[in-house]
Design a protein around this motif. Sequence first.
Motif, PDB file in Angstrom:
ATOM      1  N   TYR A  39      46.040  43.477  54.849  1.00  0.00           N
ATOM      2  CA  TYR A  39      47.138  43.031  54.134  1.00  0.00           C
ATOM      3  C   TYR A  39      48.347  43.862  54.523  1.00  0.00           C
ATOM      4  O   TYR A  39      49.666  43.527  53.648  1.00  0.00           O
ATOM      5  CB  TYR A  39      46.742  43.224  52.719  1.00  0.00           C
ATOM      6  CG  TYR A  39      45.604  42.434  52.120  1.00  0.00           C
ATOM      7  CD1 TYR A  39      45.122  41.400  52.682  1.00  0.00           C
ATOM      8  CD2 TYR A  39      45.057  42.721  50.955  1.00  0.00           C
ATOM      9  CE1 TYR A  39      44.183  40.789  52.211  1.00  0.00           C
ATOM     10  CE2 TYR A  39      44.099  41.998  50.327  1.00  0.00           C
ATOM     11  CZ  TYR A  39      43.536  40.891  50.880  1.00  0.00           C
ATOM     12  OH  TYR A  39      42.615  40.416  50.188  1.00  0.00           O
ATOM     13  N   VAL A  74      46.137  51.052  50.422  1.00  0.00           N
ATOM     14  CA  VAL A  74      46.412  51.498  49.014  1.00  0.00           C
ATOM     15  C   VAL A  74      45.594  52.957  48.601  1.00  0.00           C
ATOM     16  O   VAL A  74      44.760  53.207  49.515  1.00  0.00           O
ATOM     17  CB  VAL A  74      46.086  50.257  48.112  1.00  0.00           C
ATOM     18  CG1 VAL A  74      47.258  49.378  48.135  1.00  0.00           C
ATOM     19  CG2 VAL A  74      44.757  49.774  48.107  1.00  0.00           C
ATOM     20  N   CYS A 100      46.507  49.942  43.457  1.00  0.00           N
ATOM     21  CA  CYS A 100      45.759  48.685  43.229  1.00  0.00           C
ATOM     22  C   CYS A 100      45.855  48.391  41.553  1.00  0.00           C
ATOM     23  O   CYS A 100      45.180  49.207  41.234  1.00  0.00           O
ATOM     24  CB  CYS A 100      44.368  48.688  43.815  1.00  0.00           C
ATOM     25  SG  CYS A 100      43.235  47.356  43.543  1.00  0.00           S
ATOM     26  N   SER A 101      46.365  47.324  41.459  1.00  0.00           N
ATOM     27  CA  SER A 101      46.381  47.029  39.984  1.00  0.00           C
ATOM     28  C   SER A 101      45.032  46.619  39.643  1.00  0.00           C
ATOM     29  O   SER A 101      44.958  46.786  38.369  1.00  0.00           O
ATOM     30  CB  SER A 101      47.348  45.710  39.733  1.00  0.00           C
ATOM     31  OG  SER A 101      46.943  44.532  40.483  1.00  0.00           O
ATOM     32  N   MET A 102      44.032  46.004  40.498  1.00  0.00           N
ATOM     33  CA  MET A 102      42.681  45.930  39.838  1.00  0.00           C
ATOM     34  C   MET A 102      42.096  47.197  39.635  1.00  0.00           C
ATOM     35  O   MET A 102      41.534  47.363  38.498  1.00  0.00           O
ATOM     36  CB  MET A 102      42.046  44.986  40.804  1.00  0.00           C
ATOM     37  CG  MET A 102      40.577  44.935  40.518  1.00  0.00           C
ATOM     38  SD  MET A 102      39.501  44.794  41.907  1.00  0.00           S
ATOM     39  CE  MET A 102      39.599  43.167  42.299  1.00  0.00           C
ATOM     40  N   ASN A 135      37.474  49.424  45.150  1.00  0.00           N
ATOM     41  CA  ASN A 135      38.643  49.179  44.685  1.00  0.00           C
ATOM     42  C   ASN A 135      39.002  49.995  43.404  1.00  0.00           C
ATOM     43  O   ASN A 135      38.696  49.525  42.171  1.00  0.00           O
ATOM     44  CB  ASN A 135      39.245  47.887  44.347  1.00  0.00           C
ATOM     45  CG  ASN A 135      39.351  47.125  45.733  1.00  0.00           C
ATOM     46  OD1 ASN A 135      38.612  47.448  46.650  1.00  0.00           O
ATOM     47  ND2 ASN A 135      40.289  46.103  45.782  1.00  0.00           N
ATOM     48  N   CYS A 223      42.029  40.832  40.349  1.00  0.00           N
ATOM     49  CA  CYS A 223      43.058  40.889  41.114  1.00  0.00           C
ATOM     50  C   CYS A 223      44.127  39.985  40.768  1.00  0.00           C
ATOM     51  O   CYS A 223      43.686  38.650  40.974  1.00  0.00           O
ATOM     52  CB  CYS A 223      42.418  40.896  42.825  1.00  0.00           C
ATOM     53  SG  CYS A 223      43.907  40.665  43.703  1.00  0.00           S
ATOM     54  N   VAL A 225      46.645  38.967  42.580  1.00  0.00           N
ATOM     55  CA  VAL A 225      46.869  38.158  43.794  1.00  0.00           C
ATOM     56  C   VAL A 225      45.915  37.191  43.872  1.00  0.00           C
ATOM     57  O   VAL A 225      46.143  36.025  44.044  1.00  0.00           O
ATOM     58  CB  VAL A 225      46.673  38.986  45.143  1.00  0.00           C
ATOM     59  CG1 VAL A 225      46.997  38.224  46.289  1.00  0.00           C
ATOM     60  CG2 VAL A 225      47.941  40.085  45.149  1.00  0.00           C
ATOM     61  N   HIS A 226      44.420  37.433  44.019  1.00  0.00           N
ATOM     62  CA  HIS A 226      43.552  36.357  44.123  1.00  0.00           C
ATOM     63  C   HIS A 226      43.250  35.345  42.768  1.00  0.00           C
ATOM     64  O   HIS A 226      42.820  34.318  42.854  1.00  0.00           O
ATOM     65  CB  HIS A 226      42.233  37.032  44.429  1.00  0.00           C
ATOM     66  CG  HIS A 226      42.502  37.622  45.850  1.00  0.00           C
ATOM     67  ND1 HIS A 226      42.798  38.885  46.211  1.00  0.00           N
ATOM     68  CD2 HIS A 226      41.884  37.291  46.999  1.00  0.00           C
ATOM     69  CE1 HIS A 226      42.953  38.968  47.385  1.00  0.00           C
ATOM     70  NE2 HIS A 226      42.245  37.963  48.076  1.00  0.00           N
ATOM     71  N   GLU A 251      37.195  37.919  45.643  1.00  0.00           N
ATOM     72  CA  GLU A 251      37.901  38.224  44.255  1.00  0.00           C
ATOM     73  C   GLU A 251      38.434  37.028  43.673  1.00  0.00           C
ATOM     74  O   GLU A 251      39.263  36.975  42.608  1.00  0.00           O
ATOM     75  CB  GLU A 251      39.142  39.306  44.720  1.00  0.00           C
ATOM     76  CG  GLU A 251      38.619  40.675  45.056  1.00  0.00           C
ATOM     77  CD  GLU A 251      39.675  41.417  45.814  1.00  0.00           C
ATOM     78  OE1 GLU A 251      41.165  41.395  45.452  1.00  0.00           O
ATOM     79  OE2 GLU A 251      39.299  42.610  46.260  1.00  0.00           O
ATOM     80  N   CYS A 315      50.349  41.105  47.861  1.00  0.00           N
ATOM     81  CA  CYS A 315      49.910  42.294  47.101  1.00  0.00           C
ATOM     82  C   CYS A 315      51.186  43.178  47.292  1.00  0.00           C
ATOM     83  O   CYS A 315      51.447  43.655  48.262  1.00  0.00           O
ATOM     84  CB  CYS A 315      48.695  43.015  47.923  1.00  0.00           C
ATOM     85  SG  CYS A 315      48.311  44.467  47.031  1.00  0.00           S
ATOM     86  N   THR A 317      51.553  46.014  46.029  1.00  0.00           N
ATOM     87  CA  THR A 317      51.391  47.365  45.940  1.00  0.00           C
ATOM     88  C   THR A 317      51.016  47.929  47.506  1.00  0.00           C
ATOM     89  O   THR A 317      51.655  48.956  48.108  1.00  0.00           O
ATOM     90  CB  THR A 317      50.459  47.835  45.421  1.00  0.00           C
ATOM     91  OG1 THR A 317      49.082  46.798  45.277  1.00  0.00           O
ATOM     92  CG2 THR A 317      50.848  48.082  43.764  1.00  0.00           C
ATOM     93  N   MET A 318      50.404  46.927  48.313  1.00  0.00           N
ATOM     94  CA  MET A 318      50.108  46.834  49.838  1.00  0.00           C
ATOM     95  C   MET A 318      51.462  46.890  50.523  1.00  0.00           C
ATOM     96  O   MET A 318      51.894  47.664  51.499  1.00  0.00           O
ATOM     97  CB  MET A 318      49.326  45.794  50.412  1.00  0.00           C
ATOM     98  CG  MET A 318      47.886  45.781  50.067  1.00  0.00           C
ATOM     99  SD  MET A 318      47.023  46.897  51.248  1.00  0.00           S
ATOM    100  CE  MET A 318      45.373  46.883  50.731  1.00  0.00           C
TER     101      MET A 318
HETATM  102 FE1  SF4 Z   1      44.100  45.543  44.755  1.00  0.00          FE
HETATM  103 FE2  SF4 Z   1      46.107  44.381  46.049  1.00  0.00          FE
HETATM  104 FE3  SF4 Z   1      43.343  43.963  46.979  1.00  0.00          FE
HETATM  105 FE4  SF4 Z   1      44.296  42.852  44.611  1.00  0.00          FE
HETATM  106  S1  SF4 Z   1      44.970  42.605  46.873  1.00  0.00           S
HETATM  107  S2  SF4 Z   1      42.415  44.007  44.910  1.00  0.00           S
HETATM  108  S3  SF4 Z   1      45.794  44.188  43.814  1.00  0.00           S
HETATM  109  S4  SF4 Z   1      44.581  45.897  46.870  1.00  0.00           S
END
Ligand code: SF4
Length: 364
Positions: A39, A74, A100-102, A135, A223, A225-226, A251, A315, A317-318
């Motif tokens: 990512y 991350v 990682c917010s998750m 994660n 997540c 994003v997903h 995810e 993402c 944070t990535m």
């Molecule tokens: Fe975490 Fe980003 Fe992966 Fe979602 S896409 S699980 S927020 S690292």
Amino acid sequence: MSAVAVQAYTLLDDIECDERIRRAREQLGERLVILGHHYQRDEVFAHADFSGDSLKLSRQAASSKAEYIVFCGVHFMAEVADILSRPDQVSILPDMAAGCSMADMANLQNVERAWRELASVLNPDETITPVTYINSAADLKAFCGEHGGIVCTSTNARHVLDWCFEQREKVLFFPDQHLGRNTGYTMGIPLEQMVVWDFDQPMGGLTEQQIRDARIILWKGFCSVHQMFQPEQIDQFKAEYPDTKVIAHPESPFEVCQKSDYVGSTETIIKTIAEAEPNTRWLVATELNLVNRLHEQFKHEGKNVHFMSPTVCMCSTMFRIDPQHLAWVLENLVEGHIVNQISVPQNVADKARLALDRMLEVSP
Ligand code: SF4
Ligand code: 13P
């Protein structure tokens, strides 16, 4: 001389950073390895010695001989690298804000509380195997290590759950409810035997009977994003291009995975599209940087790779790992300064390693 502060790098342009990263890599030679998750943005990804999904990069960190492991990914990934590498190796995350917010949706306090509350219904240490998705923070991996549990990734979740049910009759799966549900369902576990533990409510918002009847207790994490991907997006796209193949990261929500032709980790997504027939069309439910890269990489074979959501969602944070931060950590290493080291306390690392080693043993 002391370490140079990151502020000196924030105004550098990407081209200058690129040159400085290359120079620093040459100077550090085999003392350095750069690991890059799929990512990562292209300008950073280009500098990775090895790329991969979470499982592949964990193995890479465990087998690397380099003195410095710079993780372009991350926070939890750099923690795993620290836990699995030798004590004299140093794990570095170029930007500490790359979380990682998750992973943040579960913490030791609320997992321990869940364990205590479950103990009012049954004896969790005899009946429940705790599983943490990779994660997650290191102390949650340590919790699993201590309680006969294990870590999983999106690649090995099925093997890990098979192992869990050989140990005990139930699983507590955190923090991602979707990976847990999607994997459990492919193993033949009906949806009604997979209940969601709402960590904001007493007893997870569940009745004693629901807990007794459950095979998998799913943490209410996801997540962001997903979570964006929806089954209607597949229907709309297929109405225009009926021959489209759909592939989703696990995810993604259950309904999206059910409508997909393939479900798998980032590494599986890449492999599936790489091995597909030329002139095929793909709708992909995973992070935008990877989807865009796949499109560029395979367009010469006539493969059309599309992002599933109409909303641009990557993402964030990535994305924190940028060429400026990478240049900053590498040039400091050249000068003998370690910045942004990720160091898991030994007592946590030892227990977390138990759960990670169990995972590596059962992984294909
Ligand atoms: Fe975490 Fe980003 Fe992966 Fe979602 S896409 S699980 S927020 S690292
Ligand atoms: P992979 O292990 O499939 O690369 O997934 C990591 C991740 O964070 C996906 O959001």
